[in-house]
Motif scaffolding. Sequence first.
Motif, PDB file in Angstrom:
ATOM      1  N   GLU A  49      -2.750  -9.372  16.134  1.00 13.02           N
ATOM      2  CA  GLU A  49      -1.320  -8.569  16.409  1.00 13.02           C
ATOM      3  C   GLU A  49      -1.567  -6.964  16.194  1.00 13.02           C
ATOM      4  O   GLU A  49      -1.041  -6.300  17.099  1.00 13.02           O
ATOM      5  CB  GLU A  49      -0.318  -9.357  15.513  1.00 13.02           C
ATOM      6  N   ARG A 118      -5.255 -10.152  23.763  1.00  9.60           N
ATOM      7  CA  ARG A 118      -3.767 -10.506  23.728  1.00  9.60           C
ATOM      8  C   ARG A 118      -3.586 -11.105  25.066  1.00  9.60           C
ATOM      9  O   ARG A 118      -2.748 -11.932  25.241  1.00  9.60           O
ATOM     10  CB  ARG A 118      -2.975  -9.046  23.823  1.00  9.60           C
ATOM     11  N   VAL A 127       2.115 -19.137  21.876  1.00 12.08           N
ATOM     12  CA  VAL A 127       2.486 -18.275  20.638  1.00 12.08           C
ATOM     13  C   VAL A 127       3.428 -18.941  19.791  1.00 12.08           C
ATOM     14  O   VAL A 127       3.544 -19.091  18.392  1.00 12.08           O
ATOM     15  CB  VAL A 127       2.831 -16.963  21.000  1.00 12.08           C
ATOM     16  N   TRP A 130       2.320 -21.823  17.813  1.00  5.86           N
ATOM     17  CA  TRP A 130       1.226 -21.378  16.798  1.00  5.86           C
ATOM     18  C   TRP A 130       2.133 -20.939  15.379  1.00  5.86           C
ATOM     19  O   TRP A 130       1.720 -20.951  14.340  1.00  5.86           O
ATOM     20  CB  TRP A 130       0.508 -20.059  17.157  1.00  5.86           C
TER      21      TRP A 130
END
Length: 892
Positions: A49, A118, A127, A130
């Motif tokens: 990130e 990304r 996401v 996750w």
Amino acid sequence: MRLHRLTLTNYRGITHRDIEFPDRGVVVVSGPNETGKSSMLEALDLLLEAKDRSARKEVKQVKPTHADVGAEVSADISTGPYRFVYRKRFHKRPETELTVHAPRREQLTGDEAHDRVRAILAETMDVDLWQAQRVLQAASTSAADLSGSDALSRALDVVAGEVDDQPASAGGLETLLIDRIDEEYRRYFTSTGRATGEWAAAAARLRAADEAAARCAAEVTEVEEAVRRHAALTAELAGLKDEKARTTEELDQARLTAQKIAALHSEVERAAVFAKAATDTATASGTAWRERCRCRADVEDRAAAIAELQTAAETAAEAHDTAVEMQLAADATAEQARAGLEAAQRRLDAAHAAVQRLTDRETLARLTGRLSALEQHSRTLEEARRELAAVVLSDALMATIDDAAAAVAQAAAAAEQASAHVELVASADIEVHIAGKPVRLRAGDRWESAITGTTGVDVAGLLSMRVVPGAPAATTQADLDHATATLREALGRAGAADVAEARALHRRRAELQAAVKEHTAILQALTAEGDAAQVREQIAELRARQAENDNTANHNANHEDAAHDETPEPVALRAELAAAVAAHQQARNDCETQRKLAEETGKLVADRGLRAARAKEKLQAARDELAVAEQRLASQRAQAPDDELTAKADTDDRAARLADAAVTRLRDEWAGHHPDAVAAALQQAQDADTAATARYAETFEALREVAAALKVYGSEGRRSALDAAEAERQHAESEYQRVQRRAQAAQLLRTVMGRHRDTMRMRYVDPFRGEVERLGRLVFGESFEVDVDSDLRIGARTLSGRTVPYESLSGGAKEQLGIVARLAGAALVAKEDSVPVVIDDALGFTDPDRLARMAEVFDTVAGDGQVIILTCSPQRYADIRSACHIELAGSL
């Protein structure tokens, strides 16, 4: 997504760590606290990130403090069709490297690598799933939130039959339609339902138009109010002019009356001053006459007091003489008591010395016996310890010898059973060589033996025979030889020739150990009050003191009669000591009593002497004060005789009363004119005139300001501005109503579609609930049921027919349900959409029975999915049969 490898270098306190994860199944990563287990998950998040040059607080916190280097994180990841190695270094010399191995090879660095990763994750990974598939230390009891996972939604759609009931693209079209509706809705509303975009602009325009129209209307009203006020102020100013003339005339009349009253008040004040002077003179004359009377009375009183003080002084002197005689007698008695106490003390000291000598003799005898016992037990203990030290046979070695002896016996029996037997019977006297050893046999003798190895049998000049045993016999003989060698080696270490000698030696060792223990306990008891050296010191000290006492006793014996040469009995000595103690106590009490009596008489003498001295001093002081008073009275009479002073006081008193009467008459006359009412009327007239003047000036100024404002208003064109504002408001209102209809239509459509979507989503709640209940029954039993809402959150648990809300469950039950829900989601998600389930030090609130059942759940779902467990207590997960264990070192 699959995590194949994770490498951390200089990350927080971790110098270097490289962990390779299995592609599927459960992996337990264990290590002590503060070894950086949670930091691994944190490092993976930062890698995916944050940019390498990021100044975020999370990035700054991971900088190592033990070295001036940058933190590095590297991961080998596969997601969808992609397999890549991704590495970043933060803080010092930041850099980013990406190597994509599949489906085609790529190599990127810097921000291009970050953006590429990304994009890959956005394309291939859910996401939200996750983030939801984690059980963290800080929120291990929070309910699992899987509502935002598109991958799980697709899987539940398939399970619920959505694919069979509608075309393959229907779900995508529905999602696209809902997205278009949400996009249209967001043109007019924010996510919280507040107006935005066109509708907010139209509302703002309408509000601005309303405010402008209201402002212009208020300005026109202000002009009309100013015209009306100008007319009212003109009329009011004319009335105020007449009122001001009337109040001025009333004020002049009130001032004239007040001046007359002031003149009369001045006469009253002058008369009061004269009356005060006369009163002061009368007061002074009366004071002088009263002072003369007081001085005469003072002289008479002091003369009477001197007679009384003379009598008291004589009485105090007589009492002091009596106390002195008492003190002399008490001092003599106290001296006799002190002499008796000294004699009793000498008798007591002699008795104490005799008893002490007797006690020393008894103590010396006791200590001598104790020292002898100490020395004897010490010698015995030392001998036992020396003999025990020579024995090398221990309990463990004895057990080894017993085991080796048993093995030899067992191997001998096996060899005997497996070996061949040779039996010889002699028909005549003969000599046979067996295995090279001669054996003589007489006619009729029999010889037999087991053969475990190759053995030769020779008869000189007649026969030579070799007996070879089979393989089993050779093997058992080898076992016997090995067992015998083991026993021989153990006996050699023990220093024994055979097992019997070893056992006798072992018994002797036990006897020596018991003796050492016994004598050690005896010595500890004997040395509880001091060791041998201390006992010897005490004996030497007692003998020296005894010798000194004997010398003193011999010296005293030379001065005493022969009847006292014999040593008194202990009972007589202790009786004499008791009598001496009692006599000494009585003498001390008598001495103390007489001492206190002497002290009290001394105090009495001092007290009475002080009283006599004080009485004498008071008598002399009274005589001195009488002389002063008589002198003061004579001086006053020389200035003015008593008769003349009395006459003057009467005359001054009559003059003061006449002056007071004049003042009373004038004050009554002044009060008859009512001065307070005159003053109040004057003040009222002044206030009325001041108020009229102020109102006139205020009204005049207000009229001038209104006239000036009207001149300004005439040049502003306020009526035209009002007409323009009202026209703008009409346009703004029309635009607002048009946009409002469109916004309300979008809101209605979104509400209907949302209700339809919630209805559709309720269809795949059942598959999720079924999977949770299937796994949960492994933990909670067959009666386990759960209530799941449309957001796939567990709202309540039912067990044995009792339903409890999720928030009311214990911490352990919440933690177990959270893990079961996440594992159920992992089991339902398609293989290509799955992500690792990460559990960070959970199940700390779980009992051992539930831990074993949770292990069954992990084994059930450990198929194609990847479950990573981080823990400092690996024993919690020891029952997971399919788990792969990775242990971290305690040092970072």
